[in-house]
Scaffold this motif. Sequence first.
Motif, short mmCIF file in Angstrom:
data_model
loop_
_atom_site.label_atom_id
_atom_site.label_comp_id
_atom_site.label_asym_id
_atom_site.label_seq_id
_atom_site.Cartn_x
_atom_site.Cartn_y
_atom_site.Cartn_z
N GLN A 28 1.01 -1.19 0.11
CA GLN A 28 -0.35 -0.15 -0.16
C GLN A 28 1.24 1.22 0.07
OE1 GLN A 28 -3.56 0.17 2.83
NE2 GLN A 28 -3.71 -2.33 2.97
N TYR A 29 1.35 0.71 0.47
CA TYR A 29 3.41 2.61 0.79
C TYR A 29 4.26 2.42 0.66
CZ TYR A 29 -1.41 2.91 4.24
OH TYR A 29 -2.62 3.31 4.83
N GLY A 30 4.41 1.68 0.10
CA GLY A 30 5.74 0.76 -0.40
C GLY A 30 6.51 1.99 -1.87
N GLY A 291 -3.22 5.61 6.70
CA GLY A 291 -2.31 5.84 6.31
C GLY A 291 -1.05 5.82 7.82
N HIS A 292 -1.27 4.60 8.99
CA HIS A 292 -0.94 4.42 10.13
C HIS A 292 -1.08 3.49 10.56
CE1 HIS A 292 -1.51 9.17 10.00
NE2 HIS A 292 -0.46 9.07 11.36
N VAL A 293 0.04 2.11 11.02
CA VAL A 293 0.04 1.29 11.53
C VAL A 293 -0.22 1.48 12.68
CG1 VAL A 293 1.58 -0.71 11.08
CG2 VAL A 293 1.30 0.69 9.40
N THR A 294 -0.75 0.22 13.45
CA THR A 294 -0.36 -0.23 14.94
C THR A 294 -0.48 -1.73 15.00
OG1 THR A 294 -2.41 1.70 15.10
CG2 THR A 294 -2.17 -0.33 16.87
N PHE A 295 0.92 -1.72 15.64
CA PHE A 295 1.49 -3.07 16.79
C PHE A 295 1.27 -3.28 17.60
CE2 PHE A 295 4.90 -0.90 15.60
CZ PHE A 295 5.95 -0.53 16.57
N ASP A 296 1.08 -4.32 18.09
CA ASP A 296 1.89 -4.77 20.30
C ASP A 296 3.08 -4.64 20.25
OD1 ASP A 296 -1.28 -5.13 20.07
OD2 ASP A 296 -1.00 -7.43 19.55
N TYR A 297 3.13 -4.85 20.85
CA TYR A 297 4.25 -4.40 21.43
C TYR A 297 4.39 -4.37 23.23
CZ TYR A 297 4.32 0.78 23.87
OH TYR A 297 3.92 1.45 24.65
N ARG A 298 6.30 -5.31 24.06
CA ARG A 298 5.72 -5.60 25.47
C ARG A 298 6.91 -4.25 25.73
NH1 ARG A 298 3.34 -8.85 27.37
NH2 ARG A 298 2.50 -10.84 26.49
N LEU A 309 1.18 0.72 19.94
CA LEU A 309 1.56 1.50 19.39
C LEU A 309 1.64 1.97 17.85
CD1 LEU A 309 4.12 4.19 19.59
CD2 LEU A 309 5.44 2.18 18.41
N THR A 310 1.01 3.32 17.54
CA THR A 310 0.46 3.11 15.99
C THR A 310 1.44 4.54 15.50
OG1 THR A 310 -2.01 2.67 16.29
CG2 THR A 310 -0.96 5.11 14.78
N ILE A 311 1.90 4.19 14.45
CA ILE A 311 2.36 5.00 13.83
C ILE A 311 2.60 5.56 12.50
CG2 ILE A 311 4.71 5.25 15.76
CD1 ILE A 311 5.69 3.28 13.46
N PRO A 312 3.07 6.59 11.56
CA PRO A 312 2.65 6.54 9.93
C PRO A 312 3.26 5.25 9.87
CG PRO A 312 3.54 8.96 10.96
CD PRO A 312 3.76 7.88 12.56
N ALA A 313 2.68 5.17 7.94
CA ALA A 313 3.18 4.31 7.72
C ALA A 313 4.75 3.65 7.27
CB ALA A 313 2.59 3.68 6.66
N ALA A 314 5.29 5.73 6.68
CA ALA A 314 6.27 5.64 6.52
C ALA A 314 7.28 5.32 7.19
CB ALA A 314 6.36 6.76 5.46
N GLU A 315 6.99 6.05 8.48
CA GLU A 315 7.36 5.55 10.06
C GLU A 315 8.40 4.29 10.21
OE1 GLU A 315 10.66 6.33 13.12
OE2 GLU A 315 9.61 7.19 11.47
#
Length: 418
Positions: A28-30, A291-298, A309-315
């Motif tokens: 999508q963003y590559g 345009g954002h990605v949310t992922f799990d983290y510990r 954590l949600t960050i922009p796809a480019a980041e």
Amino acid sequence: MPTLMNRAAAQAKADTRPAHEVGDVFRQYGDAYRRSHALPVQQRRVMRAIEVCRTAALGGHVEQCDHCGHRRPVYNSCRNRHCPKCQALAKAQWLVDRQAELLPVGYFHNVFTLPHELNDLLAANQTLLYTLLFHCVAQTLQAFAADPQHGLGGQLGFTAVLHTWDQKLLYHVHLHCVIAGGVLTPDGQCWLPARRNYLFPVKALSRVFRGKYLDGLQQAFAKKELVFPGRSAALAAPDKFTDWLGALRQKDWVVYCQPPWAGPEKVLDYLSRYTHRIAISNHRLRNLDDGHVTFDYRDRRDGNQLKQLTIPAAEFIRRFLMHVVPPGFCRIRHYGLLGSRVKEERLQRCRVLLGQNAEAVAKVPPDALALLLHLTGVDVTQCPQCKQGTMVVVERLPGPQRSQGGRGQSQPRHADSS
């Protein structure tokens, strides 16, 4: 055999397919990211490989049940070592090679971490400074093992694995070491066991490791082997570099030691989870939207709690690509008893001294397919529809001869697997 092993990897996760994948982010963003960033060839290849992995772009075949006629497409994988989908087979094959090397002793887990002040220099000199990390850790551990004052006095056997990320995908360079709890004496006549809950003093390890690494940096600077782009440019001046090294010598470097596992089975389980891990698995991705990605983290600083954590796809792409290692760089290395050309002879000697018989070594499944079947408990050749027939190849799907961005011939993977 490769087809069956790929089915095993696919079937093992078929019921837990993630809703989002790293490949989805790249697809999508590559393109936009590549247009706006000057990327090294290796990073572009990794992105492309993950984008097309297990899609029709790589070809594959169709399987059909010989009992009920159920059909399914099986697309080829990219086999790139940075791909979240392509580690199951490599991991299984690697574990088969390691199984006969495990000794009936406790195994310690040590982690050697480089301070973040080194990050800019590390990123610009990866091959040189990652290699230096391996060498300094190996030299430190072997020096402590050979010195009787630390309770042993012989040669260790250990495996070291490079990781460059933390839970948020930030740059965090560290080396995991899995170390047999004991040494073989120089004359090969005795096995000297380590203490039950203690290998070497971590503060002393930290000081020696720090000294060796900084000395290596100083030598690399003197030989003009380092480059200093961007924010590290000021360090190219000899006086600035010397002051910078001096500050690092005053800093405590982190070395962590975990109590040993009981027996080879626990070690094999640990290695199966850690050795072929990449920066983030598809199962940690929770959302991809706007345009954002949310992922799990510990959160290690908050009781290891699971957060998002949600960050922009480019980041997200930038952080992922930070952990692409140089072409041909070996992230897993073996030392001491495991790294010598006479490894088999020395391991056999250790087994004799430890009273380990051949039957005990042979208990681990003998090949990658058997190991995967042992871990999953599932007949991966069985038809998922009728549960009675066997899936057989009935049609080839056209595709390239080699994977794009991967290493070697592409291998079949199920389209719906993760």
